[in-house]
Scaffold this motif. Structure first.
Motif, PDB file in Angstrom:
ATOM      1  N   GLU A 396       0.813  -1.210   0.000  1.00 31.97           N
ATOM      2  CA  GLU A 396       0.000   0.000   0.000  1.00 31.97           C
ATOM      3  C   GLU A 396       0.852   1.267   0.000  1.00 31.97           C
ATOM      4  O   GLU A 396       0.391   2.323  -0.461  1.00 31.97           O
ATOM      5  CB  GLU A 396      -0.952  -0.013   1.193  1.00 31.97           C
ATOM      6  N   VAL A 397       2.070   1.179   0.483  1.00 38.89           N
ATOM      7  CA  VAL A 397       2.977   2.325   0.412  1.00 38.89           C
ATOM      8  C   VAL A 397       3.212   2.718  -1.052  1.00 38.89           C
ATOM      9  O   VAL A 397       3.385   3.904  -1.360  1.00 38.89           O
ATOM     10  CB  VAL A 397       4.303   2.013   1.137  1.00 38.89           C
ATOM     11  N   ARG A 398       3.191   1.741  -1.941  1.00 38.05           N
ATOM     12  CA  ARG A 398       3.331   2.090  -3.358  1.00 38.05           C
ATOM     13  C   ARG A 398       2.167   2.977  -3.817  1.00 38.05           C
ATOM     14  O   ARG A 398       2.370   3.954  -4.557  1.00 38.05           O
ATOM     15  CB  ARG A 398       3.404   0.832  -4.236  1.00 38.05           C
ATOM     16  N   ALA A 399       0.943   2.649  -3.371  1.00 38.99           N
ATOM     17  CA  ALA A 399      -0.212   3.482  -3.725  1.00 38.99           C
ATOM     18  C   ALA A 399      -0.011   4.902  -3.214  1.00 38.99           C
ATOM     19  O   ALA A 399      -0.306   5.879  -3.918  1.00 38.99           O
ATOM     20  CB  ALA A 399      -1.491   2.886  -3.141  1.00 38.99           C
ATOM     21  N   PHE A 400       0.517   5.028  -1.990  1.00 36.86           N
ATOM     22  CA  PHE A 400       0.782   6.366  -1.462  1.00 36.86           C
ATOM     23  C   PHE A 400       1.849   7.073  -2.284  1.00 36.86           C
ATOM     24  O   PHE A 400       1.752   8.283  -2.549  1.00 36.86           O
ATOM     25  CB  PHE A 400       1.217   6.300   0.004  1.00 36.86           C
ATOM     26  N   GLY A 401       2.870   6.339  -2.704  1.00 41.48           N
ATOM     27  CA  GLY A 401       3.925   6.943  -3.504  1.00 41.48           C
ATOM     28  C   GLY A 401       3.408   7.506  -4.812  1.00 41.48           C
ATOM     29  O   GLY A 401       3.816   8.581  -5.258  1.00 41.48           O
TER      30      GLY A 401
END
Length: 451
Positions: A396-401
């Motif tokens: 999910e950190v990728r989505a935030f990125g």
């Protein structure tokens, strides 16, 4: 997850047969069709988007590839039991939507490498063909509400896959290769056997205030999503001295039907388990005693200064949100907004909740950078701690990125040094090795230093 609706005027067979639609690029017919109208082929040199949803079709013609410009085909809410193999022979077809049919089988021939977006939500699939691994252009795969017991390992070859919906199936585990996919950013899996224990534990721990239906006075509709309808309402409170106080609130009533993201009951469980955070929409309680047995939740009524950060993805953008033309942020607003969302996401993961749809279109914001993350329709629950929980968070950190990159693109006054640091952070968040990405606590900490 939402996406921008296909905005078509409903056409008629009379228009089609009379030649009035000559040269049209988009065609929508919903008139009880049991057979594919051959007159559609008269549009072969122009037709790119065809919507035949809401009919009674069970087959497509073998010469469908004559529609050589056809890019998008919707056949939802029909009577197909087999995904037509002829789809794989359509030269330009990149988006296929067959939601809410009776499809039990996907022939290998129906899939082609150029496919970007495949919607098979709410069908009867028990397996996918291994040849789905040949669809190397696949970005969105929506399979919620089927009977899948496993995912083919060959799907790991679809390294461009960014969004996957597998909620409400019969999966007994999340395969390790899935959490290692380099671009996967939005995942929903609630309502499967492997997640049942975590969902039950979360439900047992949640202690929402019960709000009896008679205490609510419903007013205007504020909005409608895939899983429910949100109304403005008044909550009646009885004060200790016997007077009645009125509190403006928002009430979401769940429809109870399968959505593209999963089951509304799983969304409700995530809402109730999310707890309190300054960047989450405050939950006041759970609706009980609705006369039609509907489930719902009561939330704080949000200040009208808050607006949606962006619109959902379009057919063209596929996985990326659509921002209003000229949308821009000041440096201060950008940093406050980004920090607030990172902090909210970190809070959720500490409680074993993956939002699953961390997108700008699910964020309310003000021009000052105040931000509220909402819409738990794609949320999934897990036991906090452990390798899998950390892998889900880094996914999910990728989505935030990706979100951070969109915000930075729309900020013209960023200090050069701040821009460099945000660029470095964004790069770490979206890098293709999930295990090397930071967790939300680290992301929020770095953004706090910029405030």
């Amino acid at each position: 997850m939402a996406f921008s609706a296909l905005q078509l005027s409903m056409h008629t067979l009379e228009q089609l047969r009379s030649g009035a639609l000559a040269g049209t690029v988009r065609l929508q017919l919903a008139c009880g069709l049991t057979e594919f109208p051959p007159e559609i082929f008269d549009l072969a040199d122009s037709l790119e988007i065809l919507d035949l949803s809401g009919n009674a079709l069970s087959t497509l013609p073998e010469d469908l590839p004559r529609l050589h410009k056809l890019r998008v085909l919707f056949c939802s809410n029909n009577r197909f039991t087999l995904l037509p193999a002829v789809l794989g022979a359509c030269p330009a077809l990149s988006m296929i939507g067959f939601k809410s049919n009776r499809i039990r089988e996907v022939p290998a021939a129906a899939l082609q490498p150029a496919l970007r977006w495949l919607i098979l939500t709410d069908n009867c699939l028990t397996a996918l063909p291994p040849t789905i691994g040949h669809c190397t252009g696949l970005q969105k795969l929506m399979l919620a509400g089927n009977q899948l017991g496993a995912l083919p390992a060959e799907l790991a070859a679809c390294t461009g896959l960014e969004l996957l919906r597998i909620a409400a199936n019969r999966l007994t585990a999340l395969p390790a290769w899935l959490l290692a996919m380099p671009r996967l950013a939005w995942l929903a899996y609630a309502g499967n056997p492997f997640s049942a224990a975590d969902e039950a534990a979360a439900a047992a721990e949640a202690t929402p205030d019960p709000i009896a239906w008679p205490r609510l006075e419903m007013a205007q509709r504020l909005g409608e999503g895939a899983s429910g309808v949100i109304h403005e309402a008044v909550l009646r409170q009885t004060a200790p001295h016997g007077d009645t106080a009125a509190q403006p609130v928002a009430v979401k009533l769940f429809k109870g039907a399968m959505t593209s993201d999963g089951l509304p009951r799983c969304e409700l469980a995530a809402c109730l388990g999310a707890g309190s955070h300054p960047n989450l929409i405050p939950l006041l309680g759970e609706v009980i005693g609705h006369p039609d047995g509907l489930h719902g939740c009561v939330m704080a009524l949000i200040d009208p200064d808050f607006r949606n950060l962006a619109g959902p993805p379009s057919l063209a953008s596929c996985t990326r949100d659509v921002y209003a033309a000229g949308k821009a942020f000041s440096q201060t607003a950008l940093l406050r907004l980004a920090h607030g969302i990172a902090a909210a996401a970190g809070h959720l993961h500490q409680r074993g909740i993956m939002h699953g749809d961390l997108y700008a279109h699910n964020i309310l914001h003000t021009s000052r950078g105040d931000a509220l993350l909402g819409d738990f329709g794609a949320a999934s629950l897990y036991a906090p701690g452990g390798a899998q929980g950390e892998a889900l968070e880094r996914l999910e950190v990728r989505a935030f990125g990706l979100l951070l990159g969109e915000l930075v693109e729309r900020c013209a006054d960023l200090d050069a040094s701040v821009l460099a640091r945000l660029g470095e952070l964004q790069g770490r968040c979206v890098q293709p090795v999930p295990g090397a990405r930071p967790v939300f606590e680290d992301v929020a900490r770095q953004l706090a230093l910029e405030l």
